[in-house]
Design a protein around this motif. Structure first.
Motif, mmCIF file in Angstrom:
data_model
loop_
_atom_site.group_PDB
_atom_site.id
_atom_site.type_symbol
_atom_site.label_atom_id
_atom_site.label_comp_id
_atom_site.label_asym_id
_atom_site.label_seq_id
_atom_site.Cartn_x
_atom_site.Cartn_y
_atom_site.Cartn_z
ATOM 1 N N UNK A 345 4.885 14.726 13.426
ATOM 2 C CA UNK A 345 5.014 15.321 12.095
ATOM 3 C C UNK A 345 3.818 14.966 11.218
ATOM 4 N N UNK A 346 3.401 13.711 11.275
ATOM 5 C CA UNK A 346 2.250 13.282 10.473
ATOM 6 C C UNK A 346 0.994 14.037 10.885
ATOM 7 N N UNK A 347 0.751 14.132 12.191
ATOM 8 C CA UNK A 347 -0.470 14.779 12.667
ATOM 9 C C UNK A 347 -0.436 16.292 12.479
ATOM 10 N N UNK A 348 0.753 16.869 12.410
ATOM 11 C CA UNK A 348 0.880 18.318 12.195
ATOM 12 C C UNK A 348 0.787 18.674 10.714
ATOM 13 N N UNK A 349 1.505 17.930 9.876
ATOM 14 C CA UNK A 349 1.622 18.315 8.468
ATOM 15 C C UNK A 349 0.641 17.585 7.547
ATOM 16 N N UNK A 350 0.036 16.503 8.051
ATOM 17 C CA UNK A 350 -0.932 15.785 7.244
ATOM 18 C C UNK A 350 -0.323 14.693 6.383
ATOM 19 N N UNK A 351 -1.157 14.089 5.569
ATOM 20 C CA UNK A 351 -0.788 12.944 4.735
ATOM 21 C C UNK A 351 -0.835 13.369 3.275
ATOM 22 N N UNK A 352 0.210 13.065 2.530
ATOM 23 C CA UNK A 352 0.286 13.451 1.130
ATOM 24 C C UNK A 352 -0.497 12.524 0.222
ATOM 25 N N UNK A 353 -0.792 12.983 -1.016
ATOM 26 C CA UNK A 353 -1.550 12.178 -1.984
ATOM 27 C C UNK A 353 -0.900 10.826 -2.272
ATOM 28 N N UNK A 354 0.417 10.807 -2.409
ATOM 29 C CA UNK A 354 1.092 9.539 -2.719
ATOM 30 C C UNK A 354 0.954 8.547 -1.563
ATOM 31 N N UNK A 355 1.021 9.058 -0.340
ATOM 32 C CA UNK A 355 0.862 8.180 0.817
ATOM 33 C C UNK A 355 -0.556 7.619 0.904
ATOM 34 N N UNK A 356 -1.543 8.456 0.607
ATOM 35 C CA UNK A 356 -2.916 7.974 0.615
ATOM 36 C C UNK A 356 -3.121 6.908 -0.453
ATOM 37 N N UNK A 357 -2.574 7.155 -1.635
ATOM 38 C CA UNK A 357 -2.756 6.185 -2.715
ATOM 39 C C UNK A 357 -2.088 4.864 -2.359
ATOM 40 N N UNK A 358 -0.887 4.929 -1.790
ATOM 41 C CA UNK A 358 -0.195 3.701 -1.375
ATOM 42 C C UNK A 358 -1.003 2.944 -0.321
ATOM 43 N N UNK A 359 -1.495 3.655 0.698
ATOM 44 C CA UNK A 359 -2.248 3.004 1.767
ATOM 45 C C UNK A 359 -3.512 2.347 1.218
ATOM 46 N N UNK A 360 -4.231 3.051 0.367
ATOM 47 C CA UNK A 360 -5.458 2.499 -0.179
ATOM 48 C C UNK A 360 -5.179 1.325 -1.106
ATOM 49 N N UNK A 361 -4.065 1.378 -1.843
ATOM 50 C CA UNK A 361 -3.702 0.257 -2.705
ATOM 51 C C UNK A 361 -3.375 -0.983 -1.869
ATOM 52 N N UNK A 362 -2.652 -0.814 -0.772
ATOM 53 C CA UNK A 362 -2.313 -1.953 0.083
ATOM 54 C C UNK A 362 -3.553 -2.533 0.749
ATOM 55 N N UNK A 363 -4.431 -1.665 1.240
ATOM 56 C CA UNK A 363 -5.656 -2.153 1.871
ATOM 57 C C UNK A 363 -6.551 -2.859 0.859
ATOM 58 N N UNK A 364 -6.591 -2.341 -0.359
ATOM 59 C CA UNK A 364 -7.370 -2.989 -1.413
ATOM 60 C C UNK A 364 -6.817 -4.365 -1.727
ATOM 61 N N UNK A 365 -5.506 -4.451 -1.870
ATOM 62 C CA UNK A 365 -4.876 -5.734 -2.181
ATOM 63 C C UNK A 365 -5.134 -6.747 -1.068
ATOM 64 N N UNK A 366 -5.024 -6.304 0.169
ATOM 65 C CA UNK A 366 -5.249 -7.203 1.295
ATOM 66 C C UNK A 366 -6.687 -7.711 1.320
ATOM 67 N N UNK A 367 -7.644 -6.801 1.140
ATOM 68 C CA UNK A 367 -9.044 -7.194 1.188
ATOM 69 C C UNK A 367 -9.412 -8.108 0.030
ATOM 70 N N UNK A 368 -8.985 -7.750 -1.185
ATOM 71 C CA UNK A 368 -9.318 -8.580 -2.342
ATOM 72 C C UNK A 368 -8.654 -9.951 -2.254
ATOM 73 N N UNK A 369 -7.445 -9.993 -1.710
ATOM 74 C CA UNK A 369 -6.792 -11.281 -1.512
ATOM 75 C C UNK A 369 -7.569 -12.165 -0.553
ATOM 76 N N UNK A 370 -8.089 -11.555 0.512
ATOM 77 C CA UNK A 370 -8.873 -12.298 1.491
ATOM 78 C C UNK A 370 -10.167 -12.825 0.868
ATOM 79 N N UNK A 371 -10.828 -11.997 0.086
ATOM 80 C CA UNK A 371 -12.107 -12.396 -0.503
ATOM 81 C C UNK A 371 -11.937 -13.363 -1.665
ATOM 82 N N UNK A 372 -10.785 -13.370 -2.290
ATOM 83 C CA UNK A 372 -10.587 -14.254 -3.440
ATOM 84 C C UNK A 372 -10.475 -15.716 -3.018
#
Length: 453
Positions: A345-372
């Protein structure tokens, strides 16, 4: 729509290479009176020769067993006595040693690291080798051979990479190879890998750059470079496995589990970044699709904070892995079918804006936490300098992740997550397994023969 929240700070650093080849990265941070000392050697399990697996990890133990001017057990005692924390890890691409010390004890940490870089070889003895070999073999028994599902990654690596590929074996190595390693083998491995021109030393914290460089020169500058360093073997591999490989492993496990591995582009590439975002959308955290559908809605698998993730290997190819532990009473085929449906379903219908924002927010938090954290930032500088030759990538990593688009996620997902590019391991309870692990022979030539050329 993309995540446009907090961005990573830019960390100033110095980048110096001593005459003997030791690369030294220093980032001053005077917030607290401590300094993280991080030393990466460009040697991991992929640098090992056939028949001599496990040597890089063995050195993770040997490096704490005394060196030219430090007696057995003293390395740990001296650092712990001044309030330091320390450890070491081994991976496919590197071995790293690290400690965080009060800044006024930096000189002690540098002296200890230099002594084992330049003087471990003369302190190695048959007794030390035999003792630490036994420790590693026992670690293998506890963590791999006698642990439920313990050998799943080893099996995925053996089947997911081509025959003879440097990532085909695990970091801990085989029992036979560990047993066969002679003192001469071990000393030669040390001589050709644990040298200043094969290492990156990073200091992050309450230091003065000029004074710290003077100390590094004092303790490391006299260590001779290795004139015949051994680089990594060729890690190139076809983009696809070329067919689905399936194994059912009856084992002494409480419940069935399914592990799925896909061959994919290596860490450091834009496509790997896209897979990092895909992993969060599909299987990262309680807001992911797999958590919602397979845990909350259908109750087919046990909860996990990370159902999908990729190994951060850099040598030509790596593996993207899905990990599904079945809920009680659920057949593994049912869980796998439900997983496939969510992925399709994901590969057929794609990824929505809210899902992208959530994923990028989590990756940002993880990276900034590591660097802090000082130790996390030091590790990141060493990682990028060792693997990619550029410690400055620490300051651009987040930009690259945030540049991934929904179209990138679908494009790379479709290219990688197909049934003709995956290994599926299904672990099932086997009462007959008893005290031992079933099918302990792992992969042999007959197993691999099933894969289309």
């Amino acid at each position: 729509m993309t995540f446009t929240g907090m961005v990573a700070p830019v960390y100033d650093f110095s980048d110096t290479t001593l005459a003997n080849g030791l690369r030294v990265v220093i980032n001053e941070d005077h917030a607290v009176p401590v300094v993280a000392v991080n030393l990466w050697y460009d040697v991991g399990s992929r640098h090992e020769e056939p028949g001599r697996t496990g040597l890089a990890h063995l050195f993770e133990h040997l490096m704490f067993e005394g060196s030219a001017h430090v007696s057995k057990g003293e390395h740990l005692k001296l650092l712990q006595a001044v309030g330091a924390s320390l450890n070491a890890t081994t991976w496919g691409d590197r071995t790293n040693y690290f400690e965080t010390v009060p800044s006024h004890h930096l000189e002690l940490a540098l002296w200890l690291e230099a002594d084992r870089m330049g003087g471990l070889g003369e302190a190695l003895s048959q007794e030390t080798l035999d003792n630490q070999r036994a420790v590693v073999q026992n670690e293998r028994r506890q963590s791999y051979d006698n642990q439920p599902y313990g050998d799943w990654l080893e099996r995925l690596q053996q089947l997911g990479f081509p025959e003879g590929h440097p990532y085909q074996h695990s970091t801990i190595g085989s029992m036979d190879d560990l047993e066969a390693a002679s003192l001469g083998d071990v000393k030669e491995f040390y001589r050709r890998h644990y040298a200043p021109n094969n290492a990156v030393l990073t200091l992050v914290g309450d230091v003065d750059t000029a004074a710290a460089l003077a100390l590094v020169e004092r303790y490391f500058g006299g260590i001779a470079a290795c004139q015949d360093l051994v680089g990594p073997p060729d890690g190139s591999a076809p983009a696809s496995i070329g067919g689905e490989i399936r194994r059912t492993i009856p084992d002494n496990v409480p419940l069935p589990a399914v592990f799925i591995g896909y061959r994919c582009p290596p860490f450091g590439t834009p496509d790997f970044d896209a897979l990092s975002v895909l992993s969060v959308v599909l299987g990262g955290g309680r807001g992911s699709r797999l958590y919602h559908d397979l845990v909350l809605e259908q109750q087919l698998v046990r909860p996990s904070e990370e159902f999908v993730g990729a190994l951060d290997f850099v040598g030509g190819a790596t593996l993207l892995i899905a990990d599904l532990h079945c809920a009680e009473g659920v057949h593994p085929e049912t869980a796998e079918t439900a997983y496939d449906a969510v992925l399709d379903t994901l590969l057929r219908d794609g990824v929505g804006p809210a899902e992208m924002e959530r994923a990028q927010a989590l990756l940002t938090s993880e990276l900034l936490g590591h660097l802090s954290a000082l130790d996390g930032r030091a590790d990141a500088f060493s990682q990028h300098a060792t693997l990619f030759g550029d410690p400055g990538l620490v300051n651009t990593r987040l930009d690259r992740l945030l540049a991934v688009t929904a179209a990138d996620v679908v494009r790379v997902g479709r290219a990688v997550m197909s049934k003709d590019n995956r290994v599926v391991l299904t672990y099932v309870p086997d009462e007959a397994a008893g005290e031992s692990t079933a099918d302990s022979g792992l992969v042999d030539a007959a197993d691999r023969a099933e894969v289309p050329a």
